[in-house]
Structure formats: structure tokens, C-alpha cells
Design a protein around this motif. Structure first.
Motif, mmCIF file in Angstrom:
data_model
loop_
_atom_site.group_PDB
_atom_site.id
_atom_site.type_symbol
_atom_site.label_atom_id
_atom_site.label_comp_id
_atom_site.label_asym_id
_atom_site.label_seq_id
_atom_site.Cartn_x
_atom_site.Cartn_y
_atom_site.Cartn_z
ATOM 1 N N ARG A 201 0.840 -1.207 0.000
ATOM 2 C CA ARG A 201 0.000 0.000 0.000
ATOM 3 C C ARG A 201 0.875 1.256 0.000
ATOM 4 O O ARG A 201 0.588 2.228 -0.706
ATOM 5 N N LEU A 205 0.834 4.100 -2.916
ATOM 6 C CA LEU A 205 0.434 5.475 -2.624
ATOM 7 C C LEU A 205 1.604 6.447 -2.607
ATOM 8 O O LEU A 205 1.405 7.667 -2.559
ATOM 9 N N VAL A 207 3.861 6.679 -0.132
ATOM 10 C CA VAL A 207 3.981 7.211 1.234
ATOM 11 C C VAL A 207 4.780 6.239 2.083
ATOM 12 O O VAL A 207 5.156 5.152 1.636
ATOM 13 N N GLU A 211 2.387 5.899 7.305
ATOM 14 C CA GLU A 211 1.310 6.669 6.678
ATOM 15 C C GLU A 211 0.312 5.747 5.989
ATOM 16 O O GLU A 211 -0.904 6.001 6.011
ATOM 17 N N ALA A 212 0.814 4.670 5.408
ATOM 18 C CA ALA A 212 -0.072 3.700 4.765
ATOM 19 C C ALA A 212 -0.986 3.037 5.797
ATOM 20 O O ALA A 212 -2.180 2.826 5.542
ATOM 21 N N GLN A 214 -1.962 4.315 8.697
ATOM 22 C CA GLN A 214 -2.943 5.284 9.183
ATOM 23 C C GLN A 214 -4.044 5.531 8.147
ATOM 24 O O GLN A 214 -5.222 5.651 8.497
ATOM 25 N N SER A 215 -3.676 5.585 6.874
ATOM 26 C CA SER A 215 -4.695 5.795 5.839
ATOM 27 C C SER A 215 -5.591 4.568 5.713
ATOM 28 O O SER A 215 -6.800 4.690 5.471
ATOM 29 N N PHE A 216 -5.011 3.384 5.883
ATOM 30 C CA PHE A 216 -5.798 2.151 5.838
ATOM 31 C C PHE A 216 -6.810 2.127 6.985
ATOM 32 O O PHE A 216 -7.985 1.770 6.792
ATOM 33 N N LYS A 218 -8.087 4.662 8.546
ATOM 34 C CA LYS A 218 -9.102 5.686 8.335
ATOM 35 C C LYS A 218 -10.083 5.301 7.239
ATOM 36 O O LYS A 218 -11.299 5.480 7.385
ATOM 37 N N GLU A 219 -9.570 4.749 6.153
ATOM 38 C CA GLU A 219 -10.406 4.501 4.979
ATOM 39 C C GLU A 219 -11.029 3.112 4.947
ATOM 40 O O GLU A 219 -12.156 2.939 4.447
ATOM 41 N N GLU A 220 -10.307 2.103 5.462
ATOM 42 C CA GLU A 220 -10.752 0.714 5.326
ATOM 43 C C GLU A 220 -11.220 0.079 6.639
ATOM 44 O O GLU A 220 -12.018 -0.860 6.620
#
Length: 265
Positions: A201, A205, A207, A211-212, A214-216, A218-220
Motif C-alpha cells: 500500500r 500510494l 507514502v 502513513e499507509a 494510518q490511511s488504511f 481511516k479509509e478501510e
């Protein structure tokens, strides 16, 4: 807490790292003999060494999808330690990922072979030991995916749902013989499998891995309110308890260790 399993023999599949290795460590600390299994050889050796120079630690490599390899491992365990009392079926793989129209028949078959039929074959091979003793514990490691499927992991989702059905069905058959069977379903745990997912990931992305992650989250996985991956030891603690005499009235249950990730009761 004394779990009452001193002297018991536990086989843990998928034990060269992550949840399997953490479970082996906890059972060993409780006085059990632990038999580590994985497909690897070198990694399995390292895992065994990480548990210390202890005669109660054994390890055998075998592919759980291969009945002949399982039978050979079974004989080796009997010769070196005796018949098992506890089986923790943890081995598995993410398998083929992608949206449904992108998945191949071969990907479906391979994932189901490793994540569903493999566990079936493990139980078929070792269940007679537990029935013969009249006391036994089987703990399957499933996943949040078994009840909350993700659209890009459908072969894995279906395999893990199958594990829940398998565990429940077996629990209804063998409880009267003293064999209690339950499931633990983790979500987003710090394991080599999720490490790889987050590395991929991050690359996709552009990143960092942190960061991957944290984004996972938040989004998934927005319902993991703790905002982090779980630790293998947090799953292993539940598995170890289910393996114990303390869980003598627990049968056919599924314990989610998911930080709230499954968005239902």
C-alpha cells in the motif's frame, strides 16, 4: 493465571511468526509442550530458537494442504512427544485479491485449498488423538472477514466464513467426547501478512509504511477506534485461554479480537 495445561501437548500450525508464535510462547509459559508447524524450514527453526533452549519446544515443517506430509508429521510428533491434547489451527494465507471480475479460477482454488481445505485436513489427521484422550481443545484462527467480507478479498472471505461453519459443526459433534472447539477472529494484527499488505500500500500510494497504516485505518477499518494494529500477543491471550481448563464451558463460540472492526454486534 494457571490455565491448567501443564504437561499438555499443543500443536500450533502457522507458527513461524505472528499469532502462531505468540500463542506457542504463551502455552509454553503455562507448562505445555509446544509443537511448531509451518511450511518453512529456516524460519521455523528460528522461531523455535526464539523460544529458548527448551526440550518442550519441537518443530516440524509440513504443508497442511498435503495429507501425506501431515501424516508424516503426525508420526514424528507421536514418536518425540506423544499424542497431542491441543490443536491451534492458525496456518493460512491472504490468497488471491482483487475485485470479483478480476479473480481467476486458479486463484479461488488455491486460496480455498490453503485456507479451508488445509484446516480440514489438519483436523482430520489429529482429531483421533483428542477423541482417544477424552479431553481436547481445538482453536481455529479465522478472521473478521468471515462475518464482514471485503470486496477485494472474496476468496479469503469465503474461506474464513467456512472456518466458522466448520468450527461450529465440529463443536456440536465432539463436545460429548470432551473435545471443545472454538474460533478466534482477529482483525489487522501486526503480522508478516499485514506487514506485506502495508508495504504494498505504501508503495502504491507513494507514502511511508506508517502513513499507509494510518490511511488504511481511516479509509478501510474506521471502526478500529484504538487507531492501531493489534498485537499478536493480544490474540494469543484469547487463544491460550480457550485452550485451558478455565474455558471448560465454552464450545462452538467465535471470539473477535478486532478492536471493534466488525461493525455489528
Amino acid at each position: 493465571m494457571d490455565l491448567g495445561i501443564k504437561g499438555k501437548i499443543a500443536l500450533i500450525t502457522g507458527a513461524d511468526s505472528g499469532i502462531g508464535l505468540a500463542t506457542a510462547r504463551m502455552l509454553l509459559e503455562e507448562g505445555a509442550t509446544v509443537v511448531l508447524n509451518d511450511k518453512t524450514t529456516d524460519e521455523l527453526q528460528k522461531a523455535a530458537e526464539s523460544l529458548g533452549n527448551d526440550e518442550r519446544v519441537l518443530h516440524y515443517s509440513a504443508d497442511i494442504t498435503d495429507p501425506d506430509a501431515l501424516q508424516e508429521m503426525h508420526e514424528k510428533i507421536k514418536e518425540s512427544a506423544g499424542t497431542i491434547d491441543i490443536l491451534v489451527q492458525n496456518a493460512g494465507t491472504t490468497g488471491e485479491t482483487g475485485l470479483f471480475h478480476e479473480l481467476s479460477d486458479e486463484g479461488w482454488v488455491q486460496t480455498l485449498e490453503e485456507d479451508l481445505l488445509g484446516p480440514v485436513r489438519v483436523v482430520k489427521e489429529f482429531l483421533p488423538d483428542l477423541r482417544e484422550k477424552g479431553w481436547g481443545r481445538i482453536v481455529f484462527v479465522s478472521s473478521e472477514n468471515g462475518v464482514q467480507p471485503y470486496e477485494d478479498e472474496l476468496p479469503y472471505d469465503c474461506s474464513k466464513a467456512g472456518i466458522l461453519a466448520l468450527s461450529k459443526g465440529l463443536s456440536r459433534t465432539y463436545a460429548k467426547e470432551g473435545v471443545l472447539i472454538n474460533t478466534v477472529s482477529p482483525a489487522f494484527i501486526e503480522t508478516p501478512m499485514t506487514d506485506k499488505m502495508m508495504e504494498e500500500r505504501a508503495e502504491e500510494l507513494g507514502v511511508s509504511v506508517d502513513e499507509a497504516i494510518q490511511s488504511f485505518l481511516k479509509e478501510e477499518r474506521p471502526f478500529i477506534e484504538l487507531g492501531r494494529r493489534g498485537k499478536p500477543e493480544e490474540v494469543a491471550a484469547v487463544i491460550a485461554w480457550l485452550c485451558s481448563d478455565k474455558a471448560s464451558f465454552i464450545n462452538g463460540s467465535n471470539y473477535r479480537v478486532d478492536g471493534g472492526s466488525v461493525a455489528t454486534i
